[in-house]
Design a protein around this motif. Structure first.
Motif, short mmCIF file in Angstrom:
data_model
loop_
_atom_site.label_atom_id
_atom_site.label_comp_id
_atom_site.label_asym_id
_atom_site.label_seq_id
_atom_site.Cartn_x
_atom_site.Cartn_y
_atom_site.Cartn_z
N ASN A 84 26.11 31.91 9.92
CA ASN A 84 26.54 33.17 10.52
C ASN A 84 27.90 33.61 9.97
OD1 ASN A 84 26.34 35.41 12.18
ND2 ASN A 84 27.14 34.35 13.95
N ILE A 85 28.84 32.68 9.88
CA ILE A 85 30.17 33.00 9.34
C ILE A 85 30.05 33.47 7.89
CG2 ILE A 85 32.38 31.98 8.62
CD1 ILE A 85 32.16 30.18 11.15
N ALA A 86 29.24 32.77 7.10
CA ALA A 86 29.06 33.15 5.70
C ALA A 86 28.48 34.56 5.59
CB ALA A 86 28.15 32.15 5.00
N GLU A 88 11.79 24.79 3.42
CA GLU A 88 10.83 24.57 4.49
C GLU A 88 11.31 25.12 5.83
OE1 GLU A 88 7.57 23.49 4.06
OE2 GLU A 88 8.36 23.97 2.10
N HIS A 89 12.60 25.11 6.08
CA HIS A 89 13.11 25.68 7.32
C HIS A 89 12.85 27.18 7.41
CE1 HIS A 89 16.28 25.44 4.31
NE2 HIS A 89 16.67 26.61 4.76
N GLY A 90 12.58 27.81 6.27
CA GLY A 90 12.25 29.23 6.25
C GLY A 90 10.92 29.53 6.91
N GLY A 91 10.11 28.52 7.16
CA GLY A 91 8.83 28.71 7.83
C GLY A 91 8.85 28.29 9.29
N ASP A 92 10.00 27.89 9.80
CA ASP A 92 10.13 27.44 11.18
C ASP A 92 10.37 28.64 12.10
OD1 ASP A 92 10.66 25.51 13.37
OD2 ASP A 92 12.69 26.34 13.20
N PRO A 93 9.53 28.84 13.12
CA PRO A 93 9.69 30.02 13.99
C PRO A 93 11.07 30.16 14.63
CG PRO A 93 7.54 29.06 14.33
CD PRO A 93 8.29 28.11 13.43
N SER A 94 11.66 29.07 15.10
CA SER A 94 12.98 29.21 15.73
C SER A 94 14.05 29.56 14.70
CB SER A 94 13.35 27.94 16.50
OG SER A 94 13.46 26.84 15.63
N THR A 95 13.91 29.05 13.48
CA THR A 95 14.86 29.40 12.43
C THR A 95 14.70 30.86 12.04
OG1 THR A 95 14.82 27.13 11.59
CG2 THR A 95 15.63 28.83 10.09
N ILE A 96 13.47 31.33 11.98
CA ILE A 96 13.23 32.73 11.65
C ILE A 96 13.84 33.64 12.71
CG2 ILE A 96 11.41 34.48 11.43
CD1 ILE A 96 9.75 32.22 10.06
N GLU A 97 13.70 33.27 13.97
CA GLU A 97 14.30 34.07 15.04
C GLU A 97 15.83 34.09 14.89
OE1 GLU A 97 14.51 34.47 19.89
OE2 GLU A 97 13.12 33.04 19.00
N PHE A 98 16.41 32.93 14.59
CA PHE A 98 17.86 32.85 14.38
C PHE A 98 18.27 33.74 13.21
CE2 PHE A 98 21.32 30.92 11.94
CZ PHE A 98 22.35 31.04 12.85
N CYS A 99 17.53 33.67 12.11
CA CYS A 99 17.85 34.48 10.93
C CYS A 99 17.79 35.97 11.25
CB CYS A 99 16.91 34.14 9.79
SG CYS A 99 17.16 32.48 9.11
N HIS A 100 16.81 36.34 12.06
CA HIS A 100 16.69 37.74 12.47
C HIS A 100 17.90 38.16 13.31
CE1 HIS A 100 14.56 41.46 13.34
NE2 HIS A 100 14.97 41.32 14.59
N LYS A 101 18.30 37.28 14.22
CA LYS A 101 19.44 37.59 15.10
C LYS A 101 20.73 37.81 14.32
CE LYS A 101 17.94 35.15 19.25
NZ LYS A 101 18.19 33.98 20.12
N ILE A 102 20.94 37.03 13.26
CA ILE A 102 22.19 37.19 12.50
C ILE A 102 22.06 38.19 11.37
CG2 ILE A 102 23.01 34.89 13.16
CD1 ILE A 102 22.44 34.02 10.23
N GLY A 103 20.88 38.77 11.20
CA GLY A 103 20.71 39.86 10.25
C GLY A 103 20.38 39.48 8.82
N LEU A 104 19.79 38.29 8.62
CA LEU A 104 19.36 37.95 7.27
C LEU A 104 18.23 38.88 6.86
CD1 LEU A 104 19.40 34.05 7.13
CD2 LEU A 104 21.17 35.65 6.44
#
Length: 135
Positions: free
Chosen positions: A73-75, A93-109
């Motif tokens: 998030n800081i980066a 592989e973490h790019g396919g994890d639902p919770s990681t995807i939600e986190f990525c969406h939240k921080i605007g990736l």
């Protein structure tokens, strides 16, 4: 996601991740079931259902699901201050994890990348994250 400890340091418990198998995974599944996070069959295989349960446990207990979420998030924030139109994402592989995807969406990736067999779950998770963000 589970964080892999420094290999130079002794560990009391094994590091379990997607693909792990054995008694330790069965014990994890049983404990997650006792806590109400895991509803699948205790099969001693760390598959998608186990990952969802682990991620739910971590999220509801205030644990950063990938161990470096704050740094990511800081980066992102610093990168966008310098270049607002920068495209940011994650790969692996973490790019396919639902919770990681939600986190990525939240921080605007802008994107996640994962292996082909994870793409259907990743697309569904991205849609869920977008819908959840609109609520």
């Amino acid at each position: 996601m589970l964080v892999t400890p420094d290999p130079s340091q002794p560990t009391a418990a094994p590091v379990l991740r997607t693909g792990s198998k054995g008694e330790e995974v069965a014990a994890l599944q049983e404990r997650l079931a006792e806590l109400g996070y895991y509803t699948g069959t205790v099969d001693a295989e760390f598959g998608p259902a186990t990952q969802v349960a682990v991620s739910a446990f971590q999220e509801l207990n205030g644990l950063d699901t990938d161990g470096i979420g704050k740094l990511v998030n800081i980066a992102c924030e610093l990168g966008r201050k310098t270049r607002p139109d920068i495209k940011l994402g994650i790969c692996g592989e973490h790019g396919g994890d639902p919770s990681t995807i939600e986190f990525c969406h939240k921080i605007g990736l802008n994107y996640v990348s994962c292996s082909p067999f994870r793409v259907p779950i990743a697309r569904l998770a991205a849609a869920h994250a977008a819908i959840k963000a609109k609520k």
